[in-house]
Scaffold this motif. Structure first.
Motif, PDB file in Angstrom:
ATOM      1  N   ASP A  58      -5.196  -1.851 -11.501  1.00 50.17           N
ATOM      2  CA  ASP A  58      -4.625  -1.335 -10.254  1.00 50.17           C
ATOM      3  C   ASP A  58      -5.194  -2.158  -9.107  1.00 50.17           C
ATOM      4  O   ASP A  58      -6.370  -2.042  -8.770  1.00 50.17           O
ATOM      5  CB  ASP A  58      -4.994   0.151 -10.110  1.00 50.17           C
ATOM      6  N   ILE A  59      -4.354  -3.012  -8.508  1.00 51.03           N
ATOM      7  CA  ILE A  59      -4.817  -3.987  -7.521  1.00 51.03           C
ATOM      8  C   ILE A  59      -4.498  -3.503  -6.103  1.00 51.03           C
ATOM      9  O   ILE A  59      -3.466  -2.883  -5.862  1.00 51.03           O
ATOM     10  CB  ILE A  59      -4.152  -5.354  -7.775  1.00 51.03           C
ATOM     11  N   ALA A  60      -5.398  -3.800  -5.175  1.00 52.15           N
ATOM     12  CA  ALA A  60      -5.237  -3.374  -3.782  1.00 52.15           C
ATOM     13  C   ALA A  60      -3.875  -3.774  -3.224  1.00 52.15           C
ATOM     14  O   ALA A  60      -3.341  -4.829  -3.539  1.00 52.15           O
ATOM     15  CB  ALA A  60      -6.348  -3.978  -2.925  1.00 52.15           C
ATOM     16  N   GLY A  61      -3.306  -2.915  -2.367  1.00 54.61           N
ATOM     17  CA  GLY A  61      -1.988  -3.146  -1.798  1.00 54.61           C
ATOM     18  C   GLY A  61      -1.914  -4.411  -0.950  1.00 54.61           C
ATOM     19  O   GLY A  61      -2.865  -4.816  -0.303  1.00 54.61           O
ATOM     20  N   PHE A 117      -2.820   7.225   2.346  1.00 55.02           N
ATOM     21  CA  PHE A 117      -3.112   6.286   3.421  1.00 55.02           C
ATOM     22  C   PHE A 117      -3.261   4.889   2.824  1.00 55.02           C
ATOM     23  O   PHE A 117      -3.627   4.758   1.654  1.00 55.02           O
ATOM     24  CB  PHE A 117      -4.377   6.677   4.206  1.00 55.02           C
ATOM     25  N   PRO A 118      -2.944   3.840   3.614  1.00 46.29           N
ATOM     26  CA  PRO A 118      -3.021   2.480   3.080  1.00 46.29           C
ATOM     27  C   PRO A 118      -4.440   2.088   2.676  1.00 46.29           C
ATOM     28  O   PRO A 118      -5.416   2.572   3.248  1.00 46.29           O
ATOM     29  CB  PRO A 118      -2.537   1.607   4.261  1.00 46.29           C
ATOM     30  N   PRO A 151       0.835  -1.200   0.000  1.00 45.50           N
ATOM     31  CA  PRO A 151       0.000   0.000   0.000  1.00 45.50           C
ATOM     32  C   PRO A 151       0.873   1.255   0.000  1.00 45.50           C
ATOM     33  O   PRO A 151       1.958   1.280   0.588  1.00 45.50           O
ATOM     34  CB  PRO A 151      -0.780  -0.114   1.322  1.00 45.50           C
ATOM     35  N   ASN A 152       0.409   2.277  -0.691  1.00 41.91           N
ATOM     36  CA  ASN A 152       1.036   3.606  -0.609  1.00 41.91           C
ATOM     37  C   ASN A 152       2.414   3.712  -1.250  1.00 41.91           C
ATOM     38  O   ASN A 152       3.221   4.537  -0.829  1.00 41.91           O
ATOM     39  CB  ASN A 152       1.161   4.023   0.862  1.00 41.91           C
TER      40      ASN A 152
END
Length: 362
Positions: A72-75, A32-33, A11-12
């Motif tokens: 775009d895939i989640a962290g 933010f994550p 994330p981030n």
């Protein structure tokens, strides 16, 4: 089926910022994550100067480039394989892609939170690799347990698959990705069914700051990539995202300030295309000039099938002119007159840049 390249990372680290720059979109990219939860998907044209040259020469009604989809895939965080953070969603989304780009932050900026509290490309890389390997291992173990119950039937195909799963499990237990393991041709069909994440081709994207003095962590990632013979592309995601709203002359000036001849994002798009062993051939006429994506090694009928399945089923011949010959002769008519026009059959292997007209009968 569409061609999908995932954008992954902690994330981030700049995934969503990069996605915005790649696709000229305005998705959330906050400090933010887990700003990204569901994957964002956008179709991106493959940069190819040859298409522009053909369209200038032919002057068609429409120009259609090749494309691929970026996701775009989640962290990902530590423990994702067991569901930490958005791990389960992340892993299901990445399995649906054909390749992925691993975005790694290589700059210091106290105003941008790092999920682990410090910037360290190699530690970030280890986290991602470990989670993907553990996720693949979990799938292999479950599949092996299911197949083990069928072994008593004495089926040779079942035994073959079980042996393959054991081979993969041993490799993953050494904390090594599947892409480093060699397979026989008859094993690849089973691999396609399992859809292991670490079997997918990937490349690094080093996310840099336009202030060179802040990019103190890039050298560590660069050395690692060189040692492992892995592709790496440098990108100024935030800075290049600002190019979207600029006039062409302003874009050129801004790129020169970054020391670039073209947006580095073009290289990212092309690299995703290249990692999947794809190239483009062209069709050209007064109604349309178009680029078509095909796998390296495709025959003329297979390439024709990209236009329509009837073209492949009823293939008769391919009328081919190489791109350079097409341009130097000034088009199809003069290429024929100068002997640059070829008739090719079913066994012809299509080459990058071929300008082709297919003849078929259904």
């Amino acid at each position: 089926m569409s061609i999908k390249c995932g954008i992954v990372g902690l994330p981030n680290v700049g995934k969503s910022t990069l996605f915005n720059a790649l696709t000229s979109q305005k998705i959330d990219a906050e400090n933010f994550p887990f700003c990204t939860i569901e994957p964002n998907i956008a179709r991106v044209n493959i940069p190819d100067a040859r298409l522009d040259q053909l369209s200038t020469l032919v002057n068609p009604e429409k120009v259609i480039p090749s494309f691929m989809e970026f996701v775009d895939i989640a962290g990902l965080v530590k423990g994702a394989h067991s569901g930490e953070g958005l791990g389960n969603k992340f892993l299901s989304h990445i399995r649906e892609t054909q390749c992925f780009a691993h975005v790694i932050r290589c700059f210091d900026d106290e105003n941008i939170v790092h999920v682990e509290g410090k910037v360290s490309p190699l530690e970030d890389l280890e986290t991602i690799d470990t989670e993907l390997i553990l996720a693949d291992l979990e799938i292999i173990i479950k599949r092996k347990e299911r197949i083990a119950k069928q072994l008593r039937n004495g089926d040779k195909a079942t035994q073959f698959e079980f042996n393959l799963l054991e081979k993969i499990e041993d490799h993953l237990n050494e904390t090594k990705p599947i892409r480093d393991l060699s397979f026989e041709p008859n094993e690849h069909e089973i691999l396609k069914q399992i859809q292991l994440v670490t079997a997918k081709p990937f490349f690094f994207i080093a996310n840099l700051h336009e202030d060179e003095g802040k990019n103190t962590h890039y050298s560590a990632l660069d050395e690692y990539a060189a040692k492992c013979d892995l592709p790496i592309i440098k990108v100024f995601a935030k800075a290049e995202g600002e190019l979207v709203d600029l006039e062409p002359s302003e874009k050129i000036e801004y790129l020169e300030m970054l020391g670039l001849q073209e947006p580095a994002l073009n290289a990212v798009i092309r690299k995703g295309y290249e990692m999947l062993n794809l190239f483009s051939y062209f069709t050209a006429g007064p109604k349309e000039v178009r680029a078509w994506s095909v796998k390296t090694g495709s025959t003329a009928p297979q390439a024709a099938g990209k236009i329509h399945t009837d073209f492949e089923k009823g293939f008769i011949k391919a009328e081919v002119i190489g791109f350079d010959d097409y341009m130097s002769c000034g088009g199809e008519l003069r290429a024929k007159e100068q002997g640059k026009f070829r008739i090719e059959g079913k066994d012809y292997i299509v080459k990058d840049g071929d300008v082709i007209h297919f003849r078929f009968n259904v």
